[in-house]
Write an enzyme that holds these catalytic residues in place. Structure first.
Site, PDB file in Angstrom:
ATOM      1  CE  LYS A  10      10.447 -12.500  31.822  1.00  0.00           C
ATOM      2  NZ  LYS A  10       9.308 -12.624  31.161  1.00  0.00           N
ATOM      3  CG  ASP A 136      13.241 -11.094  28.627  1.00  0.00           C
ATOM      4  OD1 ASP A 136      14.366 -11.646  28.125  1.00  0.00           O
ATOM      5  OD2 ASP A 136      12.285 -11.886  28.765  1.00  0.00           O
TER       6      ASP A 136
HETATM    7  O1  C5P Z   1      15.020  -8.827  22.440  1.00  0.00           O
HETATM    8  P1  C5P Z   1      15.104 -10.228  22.054  1.00  0.00           P
HETATM    9  O2  C5P Z   1      16.175 -10.873  21.636  1.00  0.00           O
HETATM   10  O3  C5P Z   1      14.372 -10.885  23.242  1.00  0.00           O
HETATM   11  O4  C5P Z   1      13.583 -10.118  21.260  1.00  0.00           O
HETATM   12  C1  C5P Z   1      13.169 -11.298  20.509  1.00  0.00           C
HETATM   13  C2  C5P Z   1      12.423 -10.808  19.359  1.00  0.00           C
HETATM   14  O5  C5P Z   1      11.146 -10.470  20.150  1.00  0.00           O
HETATM   15  C3  C5P Z   1      12.657  -9.611  18.521  1.00  0.00           C
HETATM   16  O6  C5P Z   1      13.770  -9.925  17.551  1.00  0.00           O
HETATM   17  C4  C5P Z   1      11.553  -9.075  18.271  1.00  0.00           C
HETATM   18  O7  C5P Z   1      10.986  -9.755  17.137  1.00  0.00           O
HETATM   19  C5  C5P Z   1      10.576  -9.364  19.250  1.00  0.00           C
HETATM   20  N1  C5P Z   1      10.377  -8.391  20.234  1.00  0.00           N
HETATM   21  C6  C5P Z   1       9.627  -7.135  19.790  1.00  0.00           C
HETATM   22  N2  C5P Z   1       9.486  -6.255  20.644  1.00  0.00           N
HETATM   23  C7  C5P Z   1      10.261  -6.057  21.906  1.00  0.00           C
HETATM   24  C8  C5P Z   1      10.798  -7.287  22.410  1.00  0.00           C
HETATM   25  C9  C5P Z   1      11.299  -8.385  21.421  1.00  0.00           C
HETATM   26  O8  C5P Z   1       9.296  -7.158  18.678  1.00  0.00           O
HETATM   27  N3  C5P Z   1      10.083  -5.066  22.664  1.00  0.00           N
END
Ligand code: C5P
Length: 334
Positions: A10, A136
């Site tokens: 993406k 995502d």
């Molecule tokens: O959701 P995901 O595991 O991909 O996110 C990885 C890290 O990125 C989270 O632990 C957080 O630190 C950060 N994150 C965030 N805000 C989001 C998505 C991710 O701060 N909307």
């Protein structure tokens, strides 16, 4: 029997980062779009127990931290099945590239596992499992043009943008998303935020022209999808409309550029090259390191990618994938 699926990448068409929340995540507003480059994921179910990940790329962890491992564990639990699961990832997409490769790998693992186990999870269950594994992932259960809000996991099918040619450049650096978010917090906290803007003055001027072009296009096209498409439920409606209009009216930019470009100036340079090569809109994807440019024609994209490769950039001409094409191609293996 092994089930092979295409795991598409993406890009983000604009990404607005909001406040850091009590749960540590940030409010996000973005439009995701699936694109043609992909990995291949093969899923096999056997008698026994345990999850095994096979991948020839040493940068991909093969343990319980792998998104495919995490999603397989959850699917087995929800489906109330005990099996041995073997997942083979044929890596073609960059690791930590901002193209959602690990997230996409996990979602197609779930789809493959459903088939291999002969179970059918509800879309609601799948969205829930996907959101638990990462912000995502859920977009890959919709495909095409997708609005993402909340922490990025709350997704709405938008009316697809027409197929668009693009050049994807993957510089040889990996950017850590949590670190980029932390840098964003530091930037917001810093009184120097305005100075950073002034410093990037000339680029911002050019970006605004690009944004206007893309915003206009999105306003006229990306209204919430009206009906079910390719087996995914209709989503959006009123809830999707306001954040979308808000996003495009205030200009389509990726906030991560403000923290990632100062750290990796070579990425800013790639964006400038794409603009000079005729991209109608160029941007960092997610937190990078992928930078892409949207082109008016496939020929224009091919020619620009060829010139960029000759100049030493890892540039590939490709195209966006509509929702219908995404779903048709996911299951077609290699
Ligand atoms: O959701 P995901 O595991 O991909 O996110 C990885 C890290 O990125 C989270 O632990 C957080 O630190 C950060 N994150 C965030 N805000 C989001 C998505 C991710 O701060 N909307």
């Amino acid at each position: 029997m092994s089930i092979a699926l295409r795991s598409f990448a993406k890009i983000n068409l604009g990404l607005k980062i909001g406040a850091r929340r009590a749960d540590g995540f940030h409010e996000l507003r973005t439009i995701y779009h699936t694109i043609a480059p992909h990995d291949i994921v093969r899923v096999e179910v056997e008698v026994g127990e345990g999850i095994e990940i096979r991948c020839g790329d040493p940068r991909v962890p093969c343990d319980a931290t792998n998104t495919c491992w995490r999603i397989a564990e959850r699917v087995l639990k929800v489906a109330e099945r005990r099996n041995r699961v073997v997942i083979e990832i044929e890596k073609r997409l960059p690791v930590q590239g901002g193209m959602g490769a690990a997230s996409s790998n996990a979602v197609v693992t779930m789809l493959g596992l459903e088939r291999a186990l002969g179970v059918s999870l509800t879309q609601q269950d799948k969205l829930h499992i996907a959101a638990e594994v990462g912000s995502d992932l859920p977009l890959f259960l919709i495909g095409g043009t997708v609005l993402g809000v909340d922490r990025g996991q709350d997704v709405y099918a938008l009316r697809d943008l027409p197929e668009t040619a693009l050049v994807v450049v993957t510089p040889p650096v990996g950017v850590s998303t949590p670190q980029a978010f932390a840098q964003w917090d530091a930037l917001m906290a810093s009184e120097d935020a305005l100075t950073v803007n002034a410093h990037a003055g000339t680029i911002i001027e050019r970006d605004q022209a690009d944004s206007a072009w893309l915003s206009e296009r999105l306003l006229s096209w990306a209204v919430p999808a009206e009906g079910p498409a390719s087996g995914v439920p209709a989503a959006g409606g009123d809830r999707a409309e306001t954040p979308l209009l808000d996003l495009v009216r205030t200009g389509i930019e990726n906030d991560f550029e403000r923290v990632v470009f100062p750290e990796y100036p070579e990425l800013r340079e790639v964006k400038s090259v794409l603009q000079r090569e005729g991209a109608r809109y160029a941007s960092l994807s997610g937190s990078g390191s992928t930078v892409y440019g949207l082109f008016a024609s496939a020929e224009g994209a091919e020619a620009a990618a060829a010139r960029m490769r000759a100049a030493g950039h890892a540039a590939v001409a490709t195209r966006t994938l509509t929702r219908a094409e995404y779903w048709k191609s996911v299951a077609s293996g290699q």
